[in-house]
Design a protein around this motif. Structure first.
Motif, PDB file in Angstrom:
ATOM      1  N   UNK A   4       0.854  -1.172   0.000  1.00 55.61           N
ATOM      2  CA  UNK A   4       0.000   0.000   0.000  1.00 55.61           C
ATOM      3  C   UNK A   4       0.898   1.232   0.000  1.00 55.61           C
ATOM      4  N   UNK A   5       0.465   2.265   0.640  1.00 47.41           N
ATOM      5  CA  UNK A   5       1.271   3.491   0.666  1.00 47.41           C
ATOM      6  C   UNK A   5       2.563   3.304   1.445  1.00 47.41           C
ATOM      7  N   UNK A   6       3.504   4.167   1.186  1.00 45.43           N
ATOM      8  CA  UNK A   6       4.795   4.171   1.872  1.00 45.43           C
ATOM      9  C   UNK A   6       4.763   5.319   2.870  1.00 45.43           C
ATOM     10  N   UNK A   7       4.745   4.994   4.153  1.00 44.20           N
ATOM     11  CA  UNK A   7       4.661   6.017   5.199  1.00 44.20           C
ATOM     12  C   UNK A   7       5.810   7.018   5.082  1.00 44.20           C
ATOM     13  N   UNK A   9       7.264   8.257   2.570  1.00 42.51           N
ATOM     14  CA  UNK A   9       7.038   9.298   1.563  1.00 42.51           C
ATOM     15  C   UNK A   9       5.685   9.980   1.738  1.00 42.51           C
ATOM     16  N   UNK A  10       4.677   9.246   2.209  1.00 36.99           N
ATOM     17  CA  UNK A  10       3.342   9.826   2.377  1.00 36.99           C
ATOM     18  C   UNK A  10       3.292  10.819   3.531  1.00 36.99           C
ATOM     19  N   UNK A  11       4.075  10.562   4.582  1.00 44.74           N
ATOM     20  CA  UNK A  11       4.135  11.477   5.727  1.00 44.74           C
ATOM     21  C   UNK A  11       5.545  11.433   6.303  1.00 44.74           C
ATOM     22  N   UNK A  12       6.423  12.163   5.652  1.00 47.43           N
ATOM     23  CA  UNK A  12       7.842  12.149   6.020  1.00 47.43           C
ATOM     24  C   UNK A  12       8.073  12.597   7.458  1.00 47.43           C
ATOM     25  N   UNK A  13       7.280  13.542   7.947  1.00 46.65           N
ATOM     26  CA  UNK A  13       7.467  14.029   9.322  1.00 46.65           C
ATOM     27  C   UNK A  13       7.153  12.932  10.340  1.00 46.65           C
ATOM     28  N   UNK A  14       6.090  12.193  10.106  1.00 48.07           N
ATOM     29  CA  UNK A  14       5.742  11.090  11.010  1.00 48.07           C
ATOM     30  C   UNK A  14       6.822  10.017  10.987  1.00 48.07           C
TER      31      UNK A  14
END
Length: 147
Positions: A4-7, A9-14
């Motif tokens: 699924x999504x890549x955390x 890249x999808x939310x670099x700060x998190x």
């Protein structure tokens, strides 16, 4: 299962915040094998194949005995293979990972106080919380295992 999504890249700060926790864990008083036992046991409970693959390999690189990895899921029936400190770490890992069952029981907490000081107990709790977060990220995003 498709990824699924890549955390990262999808939310670099998190993702950076999670890496901050990982960086902190490199400084704690637990030895590498103790850390990997926590990571493997939590990942077994959470059925996180990605993390199981990673942390069993890491444990072997640190010199862990393969037999102890093989029997880790049944450690209570094989206590003689694990030190008192490791048994406490594993009990804490199970109880905190399965927090909705009973939480960290008073019995386990009191045992922890006999082998660890308060600072070490805090470090252990953070280590358990961190691997549980990574497990949840990996499982929910279908993080693929490299072959």
């Amino acid at each position: 299962m498709s990824a699924r999504l890549n955390i990262a890249t999808a939310d670099a700060a998190a993702y950076k915040a999670m890496l901050g926790l990982e960086g902190y864990l490199q400084t704690i008083s637990l030895n590498p094998i103790q850390k990997e036992l926590i990571k493997i046991r939590a990942s077994q409970i959470n059925k996180c194949a990605f993390c199981l693959d990673m942390h069993t390999k890491d444990a072997l690189k640190y010199g862990e005995n393969p037999q102890r990895i093989f029997i880790l899921n049944g450690w209570r029936e094989a206590e003689e293979f694990f030190t008192e400190e490791e048994q406490v770490l594993l009990a804490m890992t199970e109880e905190i990972t399965l927090i909705s069952h009973e939480g960290l029981t008073e019995e386990t907490y009191q045992k922890a106080k006999t082998v660890f000081d308060d600072h070490q107990i805090a470090q252990i709790i953070i280590a358990i919380v961190t691997i549980n977060a990574w497990n949840r990220i990996a499982v929910s995003t279908h993080l693929p295992i490299e072959k």
